[in-house]
Write an enzyme that holds these catalytic residues in place. Structure first.
Site, PDB file in Angstrom:
ATOM      1  N   HIS A 165       0.836  -1.223   0.000  1.00  0.00           N
ATOM      2  CA  HIS A 165       0.000   0.000   0.000  1.00  0.00           C
ATOM      3  C   HIS A 165       0.862   1.259   0.000  1.00  0.00           C
ATOM      4  O   HIS A 165       0.431   2.310   0.474  1.00  0.00           O
ATOM      5  CB  HIS A 165      -0.943   0.031   1.199  1.00  0.00           C
ATOM      6  N   SER A 286      14.468  21.127 -16.931  1.00  0.00           N
ATOM      7  CA  SER A 286      13.275  21.909 -17.215  1.00  0.00           C
ATOM      8  C   SER A 286      13.702  23.192 -17.907  1.00  0.00           C
ATOM      9  O   SER A 286      14.769  23.731 -17.630  1.00  0.00           O
ATOM     10  CB  SER A 286      12.550  22.219 -15.902  1.00  0.00           C
ATOM     11  N   LYS A 292      15.663  21.420 -11.768  1.00  0.00           N
ATOM     12  CA  LYS A 292      15.016  20.143 -12.073  1.00  0.00           C
ATOM     13  C   LYS A 292      15.908  19.147 -12.822  1.00  0.00           C
ATOM     14  O   LYS A 292      16.666  19.505 -13.708  1.00  0.00           O
ATOM     15  CB  LYS A 292      13.770  20.391 -12.928  1.00  0.00           C
ATOM     16  N   GLU A 299       9.302   7.858 -17.384  1.00  0.00           N
ATOM     17  CA  GLU A 299       7.953   8.414 -17.585  1.00  0.00           C
ATOM     18  C   GLU A 299       7.427   8.047 -18.976  1.00  0.00           C
ATOM     19  O   GLU A 299       6.263   7.683 -19.147  1.00  0.00           O
ATOM     20  CB  GLU A 299       7.961   9.933 -17.397  1.00  0.00           C
TER      21      GLU A 299
END
Ligand code: ARG
Length: 465
Positions: A165, A286, A292, A299
């Protein structure tokens, strides 16, 4: 197509029965040469095996076979050098090659299609192509597995929290965690191997749908092309694409597994978690936020999984309402199939390398373990070994965790005297039970996370590669 001048006045291969040519739009709509030219070399291979069989059976003359073989050699060279003039007028890869063959060698080229149809031809081409593709993807999976094992070996004893979980559950080693992905890849390979058996059956000889009246030798063609056997039923041979669906389903699972790892890498790399860093070559910055470093590659792999799942649904839908035997619908099988193979191959190629670019941060993993009461189950098991029924032990430890939470400490921070408040069965020997090392070492059975077991699992896994 732009390579050869389209010529609407040129007669179609099948034009004999028609009064008017198809419109430009219909020509484009029905053509597949844009994408099925990818099958060209497999098409030539299939044609050569068919021609050799025709000659062996006395259906065409030896001189015709010789002409076909030399013409095909020329065509193969043209294709490999990128010089072949593909034409939209000739609809698909099969007619393009046949037309060129006839231009090169005359009547012998026109005899090649004896006892054959594009229906059994295309089914054969796809199976030949898919067989090679399966073998290539299997090799990529093996590379990925090998690199997973190397990283697992380096971290066979590196503790990290195991989650359920997404909550800290029990300690595991990072090596053990990686071996879970090894197992997924093992099953992915087994699925492909199983699918390959059904791919590797020869459709040729089915002709359009009913077989052919020529004295063909299908077993000979199967042997020539390395097929394990011949498709038993001609209607089935030309019409079903279940093998392509199976392959795409296997690929959807490969992508699903890559996507699960992607999700973890993204999470682990988040500064909030900080378990790992990914090599810069898999990340991008970024354009606005200078700080970043984004995990773009995982992804994208996660995103591309949706694309392969889509191809699976496309192929299932393509097949579901087709009456026997061949229908032109089946021409739509190729783009999903090709894109599935390309997406999976690229993903695996990248993931094999990505795994080598994971930098593990054991301190962050250890810190997370200290915060999640990861050894609570071990304390319960300790009480059970002292004679307490498991449900009572569970309750006693739950109270201890509540108390630790209230104090803002870990179970291991309690003194033995403090722990005895939750159960008088607790004694000095509890200390080793509450350590991460003790918890790991205790799971010393096959499939468990004890470092010695992880090492043994790695050794067994290496044997399979
Ligand atoms: N381009 C077709 C395909 O991909 C080849 C078979 C065409 N057969 C036919 N009867 N139109 O399926």
């Amino acid at each position: 197509m732009t390579d050869r001048k389209d010529d609407s006045s040129a007669p179609k291969t099948w034009s004999g029965r028609f009064n008017e040519p198809v419109s430009e739009l219909v020509k484009r709509y029905t053509a597949s040469v844009f994408f099925d030219r990818r099958l060209a070399l497999h098409d030539i291979r299939g044609s050569l095996a068919h021609a050799r069989m025709l000659a062996r059976q006395g259906i065409i003359a030896p001189a015709d076979l010789a002409a076909i073989e030399s013409g095909m050699a020329t065509i193969r060279g043209e294709i490999e050098r990128g010089e072949f003039a593909w034409s939209l007028d000739d609809e698909d890869v099969h007619l393009n090659i046949e037309k060129r063959l006839t231009a090169l060698v005359g009547d012998a080229g026109k005899r090649l299609h004896t006892g054959r149809s594009r229906n059994d031809q295309v089914a054969t081409d796809i199976r030949l192509w898919l067989r090679d593709t399966i073998d290539a993807i299997d090799a990529l999976l093996r590379d990925y597995q090998r690199n997973l094992l190397d990283l697992a070996e380096a971290h066979a004893a590196t503790p990290m929290p195991g989650f359920t979980h997404l909550q800290v559950a029990q300690p595991v080693t990072f090596g053990h965690h990686l071996l879970a992905y090894f197992e997924m890849a093992r099953r992915d390979r087994a699925r492909l191997a199983d699918c390959r058996k059904r791919v590797n059956q020869l459709p040729l000889g089915a002709a359009a749908l009913a077989g052919t009246s020529y004295p063909i030798d299908r077993e000979f063609v199967a042997r020539e092309l390395g097929f394990d056997g011949v498709c038993e039923n001609s209607l089935d041979a030309v019409s079903d694409r279940d093998f392509a669906i199976e392959f795409t389903a296997a690929c959807a699972l490969i992508m699903t597994h890559a996507s699960r790892l992607s999700e973890e890498l993204i999470l682990w790399m988040s500064p909030r978690v900080g378990f790992i860093d990914l090599a810069d070559r898999f990340c991008t910055g970024s354009s606005i936020m200078p700080q970043k470093k984004n995990p773009d590659v995982p992804e994208l792999a996660r995103g591309k999984t949706g694309r392969v799942n889509g191809h699976l649904v496309a192929l299932l839908t393509l097949m579901k309402a087709q009456p026997l035997a061949y229908n032109k619908d089946n021409q739509e099988d190729k783009e999903p199939l090709f894109d599935t193979a390309d997406t999976v191959a690229d993903t695996l190629r990248i993931f094999a390398d990505l795994v080598t670019g994971i930098r593990v941060k054991p301190e962050a993993m250890a810190a997370a373990l200290r915060q999640g009461y990861a050894t609570a189950t071990d304390l319960a098991d300790y009480l059970v070994k002292k004679g307490l029924p498991f449900r009572d032990a569970h309750e006693a430890v739950a109270r201890a965790v509540r108390a630790a939470e209230a104090r803002g400490c870990d179970l291991a921070d309690f003194s033995v005297a403090e722990l005895r408040r939750f159960s008088p069965l607790i004694e000095e020997d509890v200390k080793s039970v509450l350590t991460v090392a003790g918890s790991l070492a205790a799971r010393a059975h096959i499939g468990g996370t004890a470092p010695a077991q992880v090492q043994a699992a790695i050794a067994r896994a290496r044997q399979t590669l």
